[in-house]
Scaffold this motif. Sequence first.
Motif, short mmCIF file in Angstrom:
data_model
loop_
_atom_site.label_atom_id
_atom_site.label_comp_id
_atom_site.label_asym_id
_atom_site.label_seq_id
_atom_site.Cartn_x
_atom_site.Cartn_y
_atom_site.Cartn_z
N THR A 222 0.81 -1.21 0.00
CA THR A 222 0.00 0.00 0.00
C THR A 222 0.85 1.27 0.00
OG1 THR A 222 -1.79 1.15 1.14
CG2 THR A 222 -0.12 0.10 2.51
N LYS A 223 0.25 2.35 -0.47
CA LYS A 223 0.88 3.66 -0.41
C LYS A 223 0.40 4.47 0.80
CE LYS A 223 1.59 4.04 -5.40
NZ LYS A 223 1.31 4.83 -6.62
N VAL A 224 -0.54 3.91 1.56
CA VAL A 224 -1.03 4.57 2.75
C VAL A 224 0.07 4.56 3.81
CG1 VAL A 224 -2.78 4.54 4.57
CG2 VAL A 224 -3.39 3.87 2.23
N ASP A 225 0.35 5.73 4.38
CA ASP A 225 1.43 5.86 5.35
C ASP A 225 0.84 5.93 6.76
OD1 ASP A 225 3.73 6.25 6.71
OD2 ASP A 225 4.22 8.22 5.84
N PHE A 226 0.90 4.82 7.47
CA PHE A 226 0.39 4.80 8.84
C PHE A 226 1.31 5.57 9.79
CE2 PHE A 226 -1.57 0.97 7.00
CZ PHE A 226 -2.88 1.17 7.36
N THR A 227 2.59 5.67 9.44
CA THR A 227 3.53 6.34 10.34
C THR A 227 3.32 7.85 10.39
OG1 THR A 227 5.24 6.64 8.63
CG2 THR A 227 5.23 4.56 9.83
N SER A 228 2.57 8.39 9.45
CA SER A 228 2.28 9.82 9.47
C SER A 228 1.16 10.17 10.45
CB SER A 228 1.90 10.32 8.07
OG SER A 228 0.73 9.67 7.61
N CYS A 229 0.53 9.15 11.04
CA CYS A 229 -0.58 9.37 11.98
C CYS A 229 -0.15 8.96 13.39
CB CYS A 229 -1.81 8.58 11.55
SG CYS A 229 -2.34 8.86 9.85
N THR A 230 1.01 9.40 13.81
CA THR A 230 1.53 9.02 15.12
C THR A 230 0.61 9.47 16.25
OG1 THR A 230 3.78 9.17 14.24
CG2 THR A 230 3.54 9.13 16.64
N GLY A 231 0.08 10.68 16.14
CA GLY A 231 -0.82 11.19 17.18
C GLY A 231 -2.06 10.35 17.31
N LEU A 232 -2.61 9.91 16.19
CA LEU A 232 -3.81 9.07 16.22
C LEU A 232 -3.53 7.75 16.92
CD1 LEU A 232 -6.74 8.57 15.33
CD2 LEU A 232 -5.84 7.72 13.15
N PHE A 233 -2.38 7.17 16.67
CA PHE A 233 -2.04 5.91 17.31
C PHE A 233 -1.77 6.09 18.80
CE2 PHE A 233 -1.48 4.59 12.95
CZ PHE A 233 -1.87 3.26 12.97
N CYS A 234 -1.24 7.23 19.19
CA CYS A 234 -1.08 7.51 20.62
C CYS A 234 -2.44 7.58 21.32
CB CYS A 234 -0.32 8.81 20.82
SG CYS A 234 1.43 8.74 20.35
N VAL A 235 -3.39 8.25 20.68
CA VAL A 235 -4.75 8.32 21.24
C VAL A 235 -5.37 6.93 21.31
CG1 VAL A 235 -7.08 9.21 20.85
CG2 VAL A 235 -5.10 10.69 20.47
N LEU A 236 -5.15 6.12 20.28
CA LEU A 236 -5.69 4.77 20.26
C LEU A 236 -5.10 3.93 21.40
CD1 LEU A 236 -7.50 2.75 18.77
CD2 LEU A 236 -5.54 2.19 17.32
N GLY A 237 -3.81 4.09 21.65
CA GLY A 237 -3.19 3.37 22.76
C GLY A 237 -3.76 3.79 24.11
N ILE A 238 -4.02 5.09 24.26
CA ILE A 238 -4.61 5.58 25.52
C ILE A 238 -6.03 5.02 25.69
CG2 ILE A 238 -5.42 7.65 26.72
CD1 ILE A 238 -3.09 9.16 25.42
N VAL A 239 -6.79 4.96 24.59
CA VAL A 239 -8.14 4.41 24.66
C VAL A 239 -8.12 2.95 25.10
CG1 VAL A 239 -10.15 3.78 23.27
CG2 VAL A 239 -9.11 6.03 22.99
N VAL A 240 -7.20 2.17 24.53
CA VAL A 240 -7.10 0.76 24.92
C VAL A 240 -6.72 0.62 26.39
CG1 VAL A 240 -5.85 -1.39 24.50
CG2 VAL A 240 -6.55 0.03 22.57
N MET A 241 -5.79 1.44 26.84
CA MET A 241 -5.35 1.36 28.24
C MET A 241 -6.48 1.74 29.20
SD MET A 241 -2.12 3.25 30.06
CE MET A 241 -2.87 4.89 29.82
N VAL A 242 -7.17 2.84 28.91
CA VAL A 242 -8.26 3.28 29.79
C VAL A 242 -9.40 2.27 29.78
CG1 VAL A 242 -10.01 5.06 30.14
CG2 VAL A 242 -7.67 5.72 29.56
N THR A 243 -9.74 1.75 28.61
CA THR A 243 -10.80 0.74 28.52
C THR A 243 -10.44 -0.51 29.31
OG1 THR A 243 -11.34 1.58 26.31
CG2 THR A 243 -12.26 -0.55 26.94
N GLY A 244 -9.15 -0.90 29.22
CA GLY A 244 -8.70 -2.07 29.96
C GLY A 244 -8.79 -1.89 31.47
N ILE A 245 -8.42 -0.69 31.94
CA ILE A 245 -8.50 -0.42 33.39
C ILE A 245 -9.95 -0.46 33.86
CG2 ILE A 245 -8.10 1.33 35.15
CD1 ILE A 245 -5.63 2.21 33.56
N ILE A 246 -10.84 0.19 33.11
CA ILE A 246 -12.26 0.21 33.49
C ILE A 246 -12.83 -1.20 33.48
CG2 ILE A 246 -14.54 1.01 32.82
CD1 ILE A 246 -13.22 3.55 31.74
#
Length: 291
Positions: free
Chosen positions: A192-216
């Motif tokens: 693919t030509k889609v660059d996932f590495t250009s969305c670092t902020g989005l992946f940081c938010v996604l990681g926080i969502v997974v962590m918070v959901t896991g704690i709850i």
Amino acid sequence: MSRPSAPPPGYDDRNPLYPPPAGGYPAAYPGGYPGGYPQPQPQPPPYSGDVYGGGGVSGEDATFSAADWDDRKVRHIFIRKVYTIISLQLLITVAIIAVFTFVEPVSSFVRRNVAVYYVSYAVFFVTYLVLACCEGPRRRFPWNLILLTIFTLAMGFMTGTIASMYSTKAVIICMIITAIVAIVVTVFCFQTKVDFTSCTGLFCVLGIVVMVTGIITAIVLAFKYVYWLHMLYAGIGAIAFTLFLAYDTQLLLGNRKHTMSPEEYVYGALKIYTDIVYIFTFLLQIVGSRD
């Protein structure tokens, strides 16, 4: 004695001992210069074409092309090294899961002694922090491979303990699904030509969502089991780590906005291996709950 302020008349910089004759030097002789010296031949212009007769490339571009080729070669070696390590890690993990699942005495012992899980999780967590946060240990041979081996064994024991809580059918189905997902995501990232590495902020938010959901989820399930909340967390985790796998895979390729250094082969293997194992554990929670 005072030095002259200017050269004498007739002085020539090319040969100060022999000033040029009056009227200048004669034209080139047809058969060469007197004394048998050959007449100098005109030199060809600097080469600006391709070796195979292709389009012209300047010397600077040729240098950059050679450098680019070297970079690609190093990157290919780096990718092969990372996936070789990942293959060995997955083989060890699958072997541990098979023992914990198919050997009944081991499976019964693990289910009765949950402390095995917590000990393996503690070792996994400590070694992960050391490898992820400390650049020295993960780049220094042989400590990087020793720590990675301990990490792999700890995560294999932890995953095997989790798998022993589910049926053999669910474990096999989740292994197959995880293998398919990992292969599809890897092939997709290479094409693919889609660059996932250009969305670092989005992946940081996604990681926080997974962590918070896991704690709850952990807090709620500690008091009362809520099926839909458990499945929601497992679904979010499976999707999130599939995206993390795509992100980490493109970091290895080296042709995106953000790349991973070729010296970080241990860190690259650590990231992708962790993504694949977490995908398996989240899928196991979804598939195993239906047995």
